[in-house]
Design a protein around this motif. Sequence first.
Motif, PDB file in Angstrom:
ATOM      1  N   TYR A   1      -0.015   7.808  12.696  1.00 35.37           N
ATOM      2  CA  TYR A   1      -0.417   6.432  12.990  1.00 35.37           C
ATOM      3  C   TYR A   1       0.566   5.790  13.966  1.00 35.37           C
ATOM      4  O   TYR A   1       0.158   5.221  14.984  1.00 35.37           O
ATOM      5  CB  TYR A   1      -0.511   5.612  11.699  1.00 35.37           C
ATOM      6  CG  TYR A   1      -0.795   4.153  11.950  1.00 35.37           C
ATOM      7  CD1 TYR A   1      -2.071   3.723  12.301  1.00 35.37           C
ATOM      8  CD2 TYR A   1       0.223   3.214  11.853  1.00 35.37           C
ATOM      9  CE1 TYR A   1      -2.333   2.397  12.546  1.00 35.37           C
ATOM     10  CE2 TYR A   1      -0.033   1.870  12.091  1.00 35.37           C
ATOM     11  CZ  TYR A   1      -1.307   1.461  12.437  1.00 35.37           C
ATOM     12  OH  TYR A   1      -1.562   0.141  12.694  1.00 35.37           O
TER      13      TYR A   1
ATOM     14  N   ASP B   1       5.859   6.038   0.532  1.00 37.26           N
ATOM     15  CA  ASP B   1       5.269   6.727   1.683  1.00 37.26           C
ATOM     16  C   ASP B   1       5.831   8.145   1.743  1.00 37.26           C
ATOM     17  O   ASP B   1       7.032   8.337   1.924  1.00 37.26           O
ATOM     18  CB  ASP B   1       5.582   5.973   2.971  1.00 37.26           C
ATOM     19  CG  ASP B   1       4.774   6.460   4.156  1.00 37.26           C
ATOM     20  OD1 ASP B   1       4.212   7.587   4.097  1.00 37.26           O
ATOM     21  OD2 ASP B   1       4.696   5.731   5.153  1.00 37.26           O
TER      22      ASP B   1
ATOM     23  N   ASN C   1       0.853  -1.187   0.000  1.00 36.42           N
ATOM     24  CA  ASN C   1       0.000   0.000   0.000  1.00 36.42           C
ATOM     25  C   ASN C   1       0.888   1.236   0.000  1.00 36.42           C
ATOM     26  O   ASN C   1       1.922   1.255   0.642  1.00 36.42           O
ATOM     27  CB  ASN C   1      -0.897   0.031   1.244  1.00 36.42           C
ATOM     28  CG  ASN C   1      -1.881  -1.111   1.245  1.00 36.42           C
ATOM     29  OD1 ASN C   1      -2.349  -1.529   0.197  1.00 36.42           O
ATOM     30  ND2 ASN C   1      -2.177  -1.627   2.423  1.00 36.42           N
ATOM     31  N   SER C   2       0.456   2.250  -0.706  1.00 32.92           N
ATOM     32  CA  SER C   2       1.200   3.503  -0.744  1.00 32.92           C
ATOM     33  C   SER C   2       0.484   4.559   0.081  1.00 32.92           C
ATOM     34  O   SER C   2      -0.726   4.486   0.271  1.00 32.92           O
ATOM     35  CB  SER C   2       1.343   3.985  -2.189  1.00 32.92           C
ATOM     36  OG  SER C   2       2.106   3.062  -2.929  1.00 32.92           O
ATOM     37  N   ASN C   3       1.256   5.530   0.563  1.00 36.98           N
ATOM     38  CA  ASN C   3       0.684   6.639   1.321  1.00 36.98           C
ATOM     39  C   ASN C   3       1.136   7.942   0.687  1.00 36.98           C
ATOM     40  O   ASN C   3       2.318   8.254   0.657  1.00 36.98           O
ATOM     41  CB  ASN C   3       1.143   6.592   2.785  1.00 36.98           C
ATOM     42  CG  ASN C   3       0.732   7.842   3.538  1.00 36.98           C
ATOM     43  OD1 ASN C   3      -0.336   8.391   3.319  1.00 36.98           O
ATOM     44  ND2 ASN C   3       1.608   8.315   4.407  1.00 36.98           N
TER      45      ASN C   3
ATOM     46  N   LYS D   1       0.354  11.067   7.685  1.00 37.50           N
ATOM     47  CA  LYS D   1      -0.579   9.978   7.985  1.00 37.50           C
ATOM     48  C   LYS D   1       0.135   8.835   8.717  1.00 37.50           C
ATOM     49  O   LYS D   1      -0.340   8.369   9.764  1.00 37.50           O
ATOM     50  CB  LYS D   1      -1.228   9.466   6.698  1.00 37.50           C
ATOM     51  CG  LYS D   1      -2.187   8.325   6.916  1.00 37.50           C
ATOM     52  CD  LYS D   1      -2.796   7.866   5.594  1.00 37.50           C
ATOM     53  CE  LYS D   1      -3.721   6.684   5.827  1.00 37.50           C
ATOM     54  NZ  LYS D   1      -4.281   6.205   4.550  1.00 37.50           N
ATOM     55  N   THR D   2       1.249   8.375   8.187  1.00 38.80           N
ATOM     56  CA  THR D   2       1.984   7.268   8.806  1.00 38.80           C
ATOM     57  C   THR D   2       2.618   7.709  10.114  1.00 38.80           C
ATOM     58  O   THR D   2       2.618   6.955  11.097  1.00 38.80           O
ATOM     59  CB  THR D   2       3.071   6.744   7.843  1.00 38.80           C
ATOM     60  OG1 THR D   2       2.451   6.372   6.611  1.00 38.80           O
ATOM     61  CG2 THR D   2       3.794   5.544   8.419  1.00 38.80           C
TER      62      THR D   2
ATOM     63  N   ASP E   1       5.577  10.175   4.025  1.00 40.01           N
ATOM     64  CA  ASP E   1       6.149  10.423   5.348  1.00 40.01           C
ATOM     65  C   ASP E   1       7.611   9.982   5.414  1.00 40.01           C
ATOM     66  O   ASP E   1       8.404  10.568   6.157  1.00 40.01           O
ATOM     67  CB  ASP E   1       5.335   9.733   6.434  1.00 40.01           C
ATOM     68  CG  ASP E   1       3.991  10.399   6.647  1.00 40.01           C
ATOM     69  OD1 ASP E   1       3.790  11.513   6.131  1.00 40.01           O
ATOM     70  OD2 ASP E   1       3.134   9.812   7.330  1.00 40.01           O
TER      71      ASP E   1
ATOM     72  N   ILE F   1      -0.497  10.867   1.648  1.00 40.93           N
ATOM     73  CA  ILE F   1      -1.016  11.892   2.562  1.00 40.93           C
ATOM     74  C   ILE F   1       0.053  12.216   3.609  1.00 40.93           C
ATOM     75  O   ILE F   1       0.414  11.352   4.412  1.00 40.93           O
ATOM     76  CB  ILE F   1      -2.313  11.421   3.253  1.00 40.93           C
ATOM     77  CG1 ILE F   1      -3.360  11.073   2.203  1.00 40.93           C
ATOM     78  CG2 ILE F   1      -2.820  12.469   4.228  1.00 40.93           C
ATOM     79  CD1 ILE F   1      -4.560  10.326   2.764  1.00 40.93           C
TER      80      ILE F   1
ATOM     81  N   SER G   1       6.592   0.029  -0.129  1.00 41.60           N
ATOM     82  CA  SER G   1       5.536   1.009  -0.351  1.00 41.60           C
ATOM     83  C   SER G   1       6.113   2.410  -0.494  1.00 41.60           C
ATOM     84  O   SER G   1       7.104   2.759   0.144  1.00 41.60           O
ATOM     85  CB  SER G   1       4.549   0.986   0.822  1.00 41.60           C
ATOM     86  OG  SER G   1       5.198   1.355   2.014  1.00 41.60           O
TER      87      SER G   1
END
Length: 166
Positions: A59, A126, A48-50, A55-56, A128, A52, A124
């Motif tokens: 989290y 990311d 999965n990619s992020n 976000k990570t 972040d 935003i 992924s």
Amino acid sequence: MRFFIKAILVVVLCFYLLVLSKLILFKYLTIPDIVNHFTFSYDGRSWNSNFIPFKTIIYYLFLADINFNMRVENLVGNIIGFAPFGFILPLISKRFHLFKNIAIASFCLSLTFELLQFVFKFGSFDVDDLILNTLGGVIGYIAIYAIFMLIKYIKQKKVHEISNLK
């Protein structure tokens, strides 16, 4: 002598980039898996990619039900992993004596790793990681800058003390 030191630093930088590549790109992969990735014939796990920002990070800091070591590995690991880049690069080239240039170089290196992960499905993408890795490069730069400023201060203090003795 100066050329010799720069040559050693270039070798250290290359070795560092190889280790960083192994840790980021090939962390979970065997040699046959790596070959399959580069030939686009990998049928294994998809990531999965992020896209935003934060976000990570949020989290891992506040929402994840994981132990402390996992949080540190995922957040601080990205920062620490790129600190040597910001530390070594200014020692090799005057072009990287500016804060802006180190930030851009750290961002570009991180973006390269993230795009390689995305395109070849090594991991992924990311956003972040881009933030944390760039921060790591900047922290490495600040550390080397602080050391040089401290050395400069000590030298000036010694010169001042010697001139006062005369």
